[in-house]
Write an enzyme that holds these catalytic residues in place. Structure first.
Site, mmCIF file in Angstrom:
data_model
loop_
_atom_site.group_PDB
_atom_site.id
_atom_site.type_symbol
_atom_site.label_atom_id
_atom_site.label_comp_id
_atom_site.label_asym_id
_atom_site.label_seq_id
_atom_site.Cartn_x
_atom_site.Cartn_y
_atom_site.Cartn_z
ATOM 1 N N LYS A 1 0.844 -1.193 0.000
ATOM 2 C CA LYS A 1 0.000 0.000 0.000
ATOM 3 C C LYS A 1 0.884 1.248 0.000
ATOM 4 O O LYS A 1 1.796 1.362 0.830
ATOM 5 C CB LYS A 1 -0.899 -0.018 1.238
ATOM 6 C CG LYS A 1 -1.955 1.067 1.282
ATOM 7 C CD LYS A 1 -2.827 0.878 2.515
ATOM 8 C CE LYS A 1 -3.901 1.961 2.594
ATOM 9 N NZ LYS A 1 -4.737 1.802 3.808
ATOM 10 N N HIS B 1 -0.263 4.446 0.263
ATOM 11 C CA HIS B 1 -0.909 5.598 0.877
ATOM 12 C C HIS B 1 -1.381 5.218 2.276
ATOM 13 O O HIS B 1 -1.282 4.059 2.670
ATOM 14 C CB HIS B 1 -2.098 6.073 0.025
ATOM 15 C CG HIS B 1 -3.156 5.015 -0.154
ATOM 16 N ND1 HIS B 1 -3.045 3.997 -1.065
ATOM 17 C CD2 HIS B 1 -4.340 4.832 0.482
ATOM 18 C CE1 HIS B 1 -4.118 3.218 -0.994
ATOM 19 N NE2 HIS B 1 -4.920 3.706 -0.063
#
Length: 236
Positions: free
Chosen positions: A104, A106
Protein backbone atom coordinates in the site's frame (compact mmCIF):
# COMPACT_ATOMS: atom_id res chain seq x y z
CA UNK A 1 -15.37 -46.08 19.98
CA UNK A 2 -14.47 -42.41 20.12
CA UNK A 3 -12.68 -41.03 17.12
CA UNK A 4 -9.18 -39.66 17.46
CA UNK A 5 -8.43 -36.02 16.81
CA UNK A 6 -7.09 -36.82 13.31
CA UNK A 7 -10.01 -39.11 12.46
CA UNK A 8 -12.48 -36.40 13.42
CA UNK A 9 -10.71 -33.96 11.14
CA UNK A 10 -10.72 -36.37 8.20
CA UNK A 11 -14.46 -36.97 8.59
CA UNK A 12 -14.96 -33.21 8.88
CA UNK A 13 -13.11 -32.66 5.57
CA UNK A 14 -15.25 -35.27 3.82
CA UNK A 15 -18.50 -33.91 5.29
CA UNK A 16 -17.49 -30.40 4.18
CA UNK A 17 -16.83 -31.51 0.61
CA UNK A 18 -13.17 -30.59 0.96
CA UNK A 19 -11.78 -34.13 0.64
CA UNK A 20 -13.16 -36.13 -2.27
CA UNK A 21 -12.29 -39.50 -3.76
CA UNK A 22 -12.52 -40.47 -7.42
CA UNK A 23 -10.30 -39.67 -10.40
CA UNK A 24 -8.83 -36.20 -10.66
CA UNK A 25 -6.16 -34.54 -12.79
CA UNK A 26 -3.99 -32.37 -10.59
CA UNK A 27 -2.26 -29.16 -11.61
CA UNK A 28 0.97 -31.16 -11.79
CA UNK A 29 -0.64 -33.40 -14.42
CA UNK A 30 -0.73 -36.39 -12.11
CA UNK A 31 -3.88 -38.54 -12.07
CA UNK A 32 -4.89 -38.79 -8.44
CA UNK A 33 -7.61 -40.85 -6.70
CA UNK A 34 -8.29 -38.01 -4.26
CA UNK A 35 -8.64 -34.25 -4.32
CA UNK A 36 -8.43 -31.64 -1.58
CA UNK A 37 -10.15 -28.30 -2.17
CA UNK A 38 -10.06 -26.11 0.92
CA UNK A 39 -12.02 -23.49 -1.01
CA UNK A 40 -15.12 -25.55 -0.16
CA UNK A 41 -15.06 -24.34 3.44
CA UNK A 42 -17.72 -21.68 3.22
CA UNK A 43 -19.76 -21.40 6.43
CA UNK A 44 -19.10 -19.85 9.79
CA UNK A 45 -19.59 -23.20 11.52
CA UNK A 46 -17.00 -24.85 9.29
CA UNK A 47 -14.45 -22.09 9.85
CA UNK A 48 -14.99 -22.22 13.62
CA UNK A 49 -14.28 -25.96 13.66
CA UNK A 50 -11.36 -25.60 11.29
CA UNK A 51 -9.71 -23.02 13.52
CA UNK A 52 -10.08 -25.40 16.42
CA UNK A 53 -8.13 -28.11 14.61
CA UNK A 54 -5.32 -25.71 13.70
CA UNK A 55 -5.19 -24.41 17.27
CA UNK A 56 -5.02 -27.97 18.61
CA UNK A 57 -2.15 -28.76 16.26
CA UNK A 58 -0.25 -25.72 17.51
CA UNK A 59 -0.88 -26.59 21.15
CA UNK A 60 -0.11 -30.29 20.86
CA UNK A 61 3.20 -29.58 19.17
CA UNK A 62 4.18 -27.03 21.80
CA UNK A 63 4.53 -24.22 19.27
CA UNK A 64 4.82 -20.73 20.70
CA UNK A 65 4.95 -17.47 18.79
CA UNK A 66 3.91 -13.85 18.88
CA UNK A 67 2.02 -13.67 15.60
CA UNK A 68 0.15 -15.90 13.18
CA UNK A 69 0.73 -15.03 9.52
CA UNK A 70 -1.84 -15.95 6.87
CA UNK A 71 -0.45 -15.78 3.33
CA UNK A 72 -2.97 -14.25 0.93
CA UNK A 73 -5.47 -15.37 0.01
CA UNK A 74 -6.48 -18.73 1.48
CA UNK A 75 -4.28 -18.23 4.51
CA UNK A 76 -6.12 -15.10 5.60
CA UNK A 77 -9.30 -16.69 7.04
CA UNK A 78 -7.22 -19.60 8.36
CA UNK A 79 -5.00 -17.30 10.43
CA UNK A 80 -8.01 -15.36 11.72
CA UNK A 81 -10.02 -18.39 12.80
CA UNK A 82 -6.93 -20.01 14.35
CA UNK A 83 -6.22 -16.87 16.38
CA UNK A 84 -9.82 -16.87 17.63
CA UNK A 85 -9.70 -20.58 18.52
CA UNK A 86 -6.38 -20.25 20.37
CA UNK A 87 -7.90 -17.59 22.60
CA UNK A 88 -11.30 -19.22 23.13
CA UNK A 89 -10.03 -22.77 23.71
CA UNK A 90 -6.63 -22.22 25.33
CA UNK A 91 -6.57 -18.62 26.56
CA UNK A 92 -3.65 -17.85 24.20
CA UNK A 93 -3.96 -14.35 22.74
CA UNK A 94 -1.80 -14.20 19.60
CA UNK A 95 -1.48 -11.40 17.09
CA UNK A 96 -2.28 -12.08 13.46
CA UNK A 97 -1.49 -10.46 10.14
CA UNK A 98 -1.64 -11.16 6.43
CA UNK A 99 0.14 -9.84 3.39
CA UNK A 100 -1.18 -7.67 0.62
CA UNK A 101 -0.48 -8.74 -2.93
CA UNK A 102 0.89 -5.24 -3.52
CA UNK A 103 2.33 -2.85 -0.94
CA UNK A 104 0.00 0.00 0.00
CA UNK A 105 1.49 3.34 -1.04
CA UNK A 106 -0.91 5.60 0.88
CA UNK A 107 -2.29 5.91 4.39
CA UNK A 108 -0.22 3.86 6.81
CA UNK A 109 1.37 2.04 3.86
CA UNK A 110 3.14 -1.27 4.21
CA UNK A 111 2.75 -4.79 2.91
CA UNK A 112 1.04 -6.40 5.91
CA UNK A 113 -2.42 -5.88 7.38
CA UNK A 114 -2.92 -6.47 11.09
CA UNK A 115 0.05 -6.75 13.42
CA UNK A 116 3.01 -4.77 12.09
CA UNK A 117 6.00 -7.08 12.34
CA UNK A 118 9.03 -6.10 14.44
CA UNK A 119 12.60 -7.35 14.74
CA UNK A 120 12.86 -10.46 16.89
CA UNK A 121 9.19 -11.37 16.47
CA UNK A 122 8.34 -15.07 16.36
CA UNK A 123 5.79 -16.04 13.72
CA UNK A 124 3.87 -19.13 12.63
CA UNK A 125 2.60 -19.38 9.06
CA UNK A 126 -0.90 -20.84 8.65
CA UNK A 127 -1.54 -22.54 5.30
CA UNK A 128 -4.06 -24.98 3.82
CA UNK A 129 -1.82 -27.54 2.11
CA UNK A 130 1.73 -27.45 0.79
CA UNK A 131 2.02 -28.83 -2.72
CA UNK A 132 5.22 -27.29 -4.03
CA UNK A 133 6.38 -24.90 -1.31
CA UNK A 134 5.79 -21.94 -3.65
CA UNK A 135 3.82 -19.96 -1.05
CA UNK A 136 6.62 -20.34 1.52
CA UNK A 137 9.25 -19.25 -1.00
CA UNK A 138 7.19 -16.16 -1.78
CA UNK A 139 6.35 -15.34 1.84
CA UNK A 140 9.78 -15.59 3.47
CA UNK A 141 11.31 -12.66 1.52
CA UNK A 142 8.24 -10.55 2.36
CA UNK A 143 8.61 -11.33 6.06
CA UNK A 144 12.33 -10.58 6.08
CA UNK A 145 11.75 -7.33 4.21
CA UNK A 146 9.27 -6.26 6.90
CA UNK A 147 11.41 -7.19 9.92
CA UNK A 148 14.01 -9.62 11.21
CA UNK A 149 11.45 -12.24 12.28
CA UNK A 150 11.91 -15.85 13.31
CA UNK A 151 9.65 -18.42 11.62
CA UNK A 152 8.78 -21.02 14.26
CA UNK A 153 7.01 -23.27 11.76
CA UNK A 154 4.32 -23.68 9.16
CA UNK A 155 1.02 -25.35 10.09
CA UNK A 156 -0.97 -27.02 7.31
CA UNK A 157 -4.10 -29.15 7.27
CA UNK A 158 -2.86 -32.06 5.14
CA UNK A 159 0.58 -33.36 4.22
CA UNK A 160 0.13 -35.02 0.82
CA UNK A 161 3.42 -36.89 1.36
CA UNK A 162 4.13 -36.69 -2.37
CA UNK A 163 7.43 -36.38 -4.15
CA UNK A 164 8.11 -33.07 -5.78
CA UNK A 165 8.43 -32.76 -9.52
CA UNK A 166 12.23 -32.68 -9.38
CA UNK A 167 13.15 -35.25 -6.77
CA UNK A 168 12.23 -37.78 -4.12
CA UNK A 169 11.53 -35.32 -1.31
CA UNK A 170 8.09 -34.00 -0.50
CA UNK A 171 7.34 -30.28 -0.38
CA UNK A 172 7.47 -30.27 3.42
CA UNK A 173 10.81 -32.07 3.43
CA UNK A 174 12.17 -29.62 0.87
CA UNK A 175 10.99 -26.72 3.06
CA UNK A 176 13.20 -27.92 5.88
CA UNK A 177 16.17 -28.67 3.65
CA UNK A 178 15.99 -25.32 1.87
CA UNK A 179 14.88 -22.96 4.63
CA UNK A 180 15.24 -24.84 7.92
CA UNK A 181 11.51 -24.36 8.52
CA UNK A 182 9.54 -27.25 10.02
CA UNK A 183 6.07 -28.04 8.72
CA UNK A 184 3.42 -29.34 11.12
CA UNK A 185 0.36 -31.06 9.64
CA UNK A 186 -2.95 -31.90 11.25
CA UNK A 187 -3.13 -35.13 9.21
CA UNK A 188 -1.13 -36.91 6.52
CA UNK A 189 -2.19 -38.89 3.47
CA UNK A 190 -1.36 -42.06 5.41
CA UNK A 191 -3.89 -41.00 8.07
CA UNK A 192 -6.53 -40.56 5.37
CA UNK A 193 -5.84 -44.02 3.92
CA UNK A 194 -6.04 -45.53 7.41
CA UNK A 195 -9.38 -43.77 8.00
CA UNK A 196 -10.79 -45.35 4.84
CA UNK A 197 -9.46 -48.77 5.84
CA UNK A 198 -11.16 -48.49 9.24
CA UNK A 199 -14.45 -47.37 7.71
CA UNK A 200 -14.34 -43.98 9.41
CA UNK A 201 -15.04 -42.44 6.02
CA UNK A 202 -16.38 -44.13 2.91
CA UNK A 203 -14.20 -44.90 -0.08
CA UNK A 204 -12.84 -48.45 0.25
CA UNK A 205 -13.37 -48.94 -3.49
CA UNK A 206 -10.67 -46.32 -4.05
CA UNK A 207 -8.07 -47.96 -1.80
CA UNK A 208 -6.30 -49.92 -4.60
CA UNK A 209 -5.82 -46.68 -6.52
CA UNK A 210 -4.70 -44.90 -3.34
CA UNK A 211 -2.09 -47.60 -2.66
CA UNK A 212 -0.80 -47.44 -6.23
CA UNK A 213 -0.64 -43.65 -6.19
CA UNK A 214 1.35 -43.68 -2.94
CA UNK A 215 3.66 -46.33 -4.36
CA UNK A 216 4.32 -44.21 -7.43
CA UNK A 217 4.44 -40.70 -5.99
CA UNK A 218 4.86 -41.11 -2.23
CA UNK A 219 7.81 -39.43 -0.56
CA UNK A 220 9.88 -41.56 1.77
CA UNK A 221 9.10 -40.08 5.18
CA UNK A 222 8.43 -41.49 8.64
CA UNK A 223 5.26 -40.75 10.55
CA UNK A 224 6.63 -40.85 14.10
CA UNK A 225 9.79 -39.60 15.76
CA UNK A 226 10.13 -37.21 12.85
CA UNK A 227 13.55 -35.86 12.01
CA UNK A 228 14.55 -32.81 10.00
CA UNK A 229 13.31 -34.28 6.72
CA UNK A 230 9.89 -35.34 8.03
CA UNK A 231 6.56 -33.73 8.58
CA UNK A 232 5.95 -33.13 12.28
CA UNK A 233 2.90 -34.98 13.50
CA UNK A 234 0.32 -34.27 16.16
CA UNK A 235 -0.83 -36.76 18.75
CA UNK A 236 0.82 -39.94 19.97
Amino acid sequence: MALTYREEFIRFMVDSGVLKFGEFTLKSGRKAPYFINTGNYKTGAQLARLGGYYAACIQENGLTADTLVGPAYKGIPLAVTTAVALFEKYGVDMNYCFDRKEAKDHGEGGLFVGKQLADGERVILIEDVMTSGKALREMLPKLQAAADVRVEGVVISVDRMEKGQDGGLSAVQEAYREFGVKVYSIVTMSDIIAAIEKGIVEGKEFLPAMYEYRKTYGADCLLKNAGPSDTIRTGP
